[in-house]
Design an enzyme around this catalytic site. Structure first.
Site, mmCIF file in Angstrom:
data_model
loop_
_atom_site.group_PDB
_atom_site.id
_atom_site.type_symbol
_atom_site.label_atom_id
_atom_site.label_comp_id
_atom_site.label_asym_id
_atom_site.label_seq_id
_atom_site.Cartn_x
_atom_site.Cartn_y
_atom_site.Cartn_z
ATOM 1 N N ALA A 150 0.858 -1.190 0.000
ATOM 2 C CA ALA A 150 0.000 0.000 0.000
ATOM 3 C C ALA A 150 0.892 1.236 0.000
ATOM 4 O O ALA A 150 0.774 2.125 0.832
ATOM 5 C CB ALA A 150 -0.957 -0.002 1.181
ATOM 6 N N LEU A 151 1.799 1.277 -0.968
ATOM 7 C CA LEU A 151 2.871 2.267 -0.974
ATOM 8 C C LEU A 151 2.349 3.676 -1.246
ATOM 9 O O LEU A 151 1.395 3.876 -1.989
ATOM 10 C CB LEU A 151 3.912 1.894 -2.031
ATOM 11 C CG LEU A 151 4.562 0.513 -1.886
ATOM 12 C CD1 LEU A 151 5.625 0.322 -2.959
ATOM 13 C CD2 LEU A 151 5.166 0.323 -0.496
ATOM 14 N N HIS A 152 3.012 4.647 -0.616
ATOM 15 C CA HIS A 152 2.711 6.062 -0.813
ATOM 16 C C HIS A 152 4.027 6.811 -0.986
ATOM 17 O O HIS A 152 5.107 6.200 -1.033
ATOM 18 C CB HIS A 152 1.890 6.617 0.356
ATOM 19 C CG HIS A 152 2.454 6.281 1.708
ATOM 20 N ND1 HIS A 152 3.637 6.822 2.187
ATOM 21 C CD2 HIS A 152 2.017 5.443 2.688
ATOM 22 C CE1 HIS A 152 3.885 6.361 3.387
ATOM 23 N NE2 HIS A 152 2.928 5.511 3.721
ATOM 24 N N HIS A 182 6.983 5.976 1.339
ATOM 25 C CA HIS A 182 7.765 4.787 0.993
ATOM 26 C C HIS A 182 8.736 5.081 -0.150
ATOM 27 O O HIS A 182 9.900 4.678 -0.116
ATOM 28 C CB HIS A 182 6.843 3.643 0.558
ATOM 29 C CG HIS A 182 5.971 3.093 1.638
ATOM 30 N ND1 HIS A 182 4.608 3.231 1.621
ATOM 31 C CD2 HIS A 182 6.266 2.395 2.765
ATOM 32 C CE1 HIS A 182 4.088 2.638 2.683
ATOM 33 N NE2 HIS A 182 5.068 2.125 3.397
ATOM 34 N N GLN A 220 9.963 1.840 16.054
ATOM 35 C CA GLN A 220 10.409 0.720 15.223
ATOM 36 C C GLN A 220 11.832 0.944 14.730
ATOM 37 O O GLN A 220 12.663 0.020 14.742
ATOM 38 C CB GLN A 220 9.464 0.557 14.039
ATOM 39 C CG GLN A 220 9.911 -0.473 13.019
ATOM 40 C CD GLN A 220 8.931 -0.610 11.880
ATOM 41 O OE1 GLN A 220 7.932 -1.300 12.000
ATOM 42 N NE2 GLN A 220 9.196 0.061 10.769
ATOM 43 N N SER A 259 0.687 7.507 5.742
ATOM 44 C CA SER A 259 0.627 6.145 6.273
ATOM 45 C C SER A 259 -0.352 5.338 5.444
ATOM 46 O O SER A 259 -1.380 5.861 4.995
ATOM 47 C CB SER A 259 0.159 6.165 7.739
ATOM 48 O OG SER A 259 -0.157 4.862 8.196
ATOM 49 N N SER A 260 -0.050 4.063 5.261
ATOM 50 C CA SER A 260 -0.973 3.195 4.533
ATOM 51 C C SER A 260 -2.323 3.129 5.231
ATOM 52 O O SER A 260 -3.366 2.993 4.577
ATOM 53 C CB SER A 260 -0.371 1.794 4.401
ATOM 54 O OG SER A 260 0.849 1.836 3.693
#
Length: 293
Positions: free
Chosen positions: A40-42, A45, A161, A193-194
């Site tokens: 679900a790239l944006h 990414h 993370q 964000s996805s």
């Protein structure tokens, strides 16, 4: 370092294929950058791919929705999966290869070994999602072994993370340079964000309040306002904007993620990180920004 080219992104689905490709590149004197994703790239990414390209001659992205980092009742089944669109987006930034492993490829039958990064995994998001960082550390360690990159890039949007991965790499001795990529934001400040795809139109209009609240709190603390006062105001602003619940809004040490004292101003020259997690509708959003006095 990659020049513009017309070649499509190479699609790789097995560990053996990926290792053979990376080995051939390295034997030819190439360097390899790696960007793990869940798809679900944006634009955020894609900016990580571009950051890797500043350091290396070849880039690999992975797309794998990792079941080990979802708890029962979370959104594993509904997490957006858009393989065709994602591959086209990777091709648009000249990513050389995309790794699309199956669950069986990542977790062969009988696998019982997991990676746990103590302390850093048990704070903040680790309190509300106690399964999460163990799943992240385990899958990233496995992906590193599959891809064997020289450099890996992770977004600062997922700041905890990023710190967990940095510590894992240091402790386990992975010969990989970990680079943080700046958070990409929409015009109203909302971190890309996805999971933003889950937001209704009304929720999306309100969602930028989390960044606005954090930005104001950071500015006030930089001028000497007590963290307790600035954070309380930020929480009120977020809830008033339409968020239904706050998990945390807190000021932490950038390296250890330990909470900093709320009843004393930041010292001159001190650096801190402001992190927040809050729910709007059924969607949980996280964000963070740096704070310097």
């Amino acid at each position: 370092m990659n020049s513009t080219k017309e070649n499509p992104v190479e699609i790789i689905r097995t560990r053996n294929e990926l290792q053979a490709r990376v080995r051939a590149w390295k034997q030819a004197g190439e360097t390899v950058g790696f960007v793990p994703t869940m798809g679900a790239l944006h634009e955020g990414h894609l900016s990580l791919i571009e950051k890797a390209q500043e350091k290396v001659t070849r880039t690999v992205a992975s797309i794998f929705v990792n079941p080990a980092q979802f708890a029962p009742g979370e959104d594993f089944d509904t997490y957006p999966r858009r393989e065709g669109e994602d591959i086209a987006k990777l091709a648009s930034v000249n990513c050389d290869a995309v790794y699309l492993p199956t669950v069986a490829e990542m977790y062969p039958e009988g696998s019982v070994t997991n990676v746990r990064v103590e302390s850093l995994s048990d704070l903040l998001d680790g309190i509300y999602r106690p399964h999460f960082f163990y799943g992240v550390a385990t899958v990233v360690a496995r992906l590193f072994l599959h891809a064997q990159p020289d450099v890996a890039v992770f977004g600062e949007k997922d700041y905890q993370q990023l710190q967990v991965i940095r510590r894992m790499v240091r402790d386990l001795g992975f010969p990989i340079e970990i680079i943080g990529g700046a958070t990409r934001r929409d015009a109203d400040g909302l971190a890309q964000s996805s999971r933003n795809l889950y937001l209704s139109p009304d929720e999306r209009r309100a969602a930028g309040a989390i960044y606005s609240a954090m930005h104001r709190a950071a500015s006030r603390m930089a001028l000497g306002t007590l963290p307790s006062e600035a954070l309380k105001e930020a929480e009120g602003y977020i809830l008033t904007a339409g968020f239904r619940k706050i998990d945390y809004v807190t000021l932490v040490d950038p390296a250890t993620l330990q909470a900093l004292p709320a009843d004393t101003p930041l010292e001159d020259g001190a650096a801190a990180r402001l992190l927040a997690a809050a729910w709007i509708g059924k969607t949980r959003l996280i964000d963070n920004i740096s704070v310097t006095r």
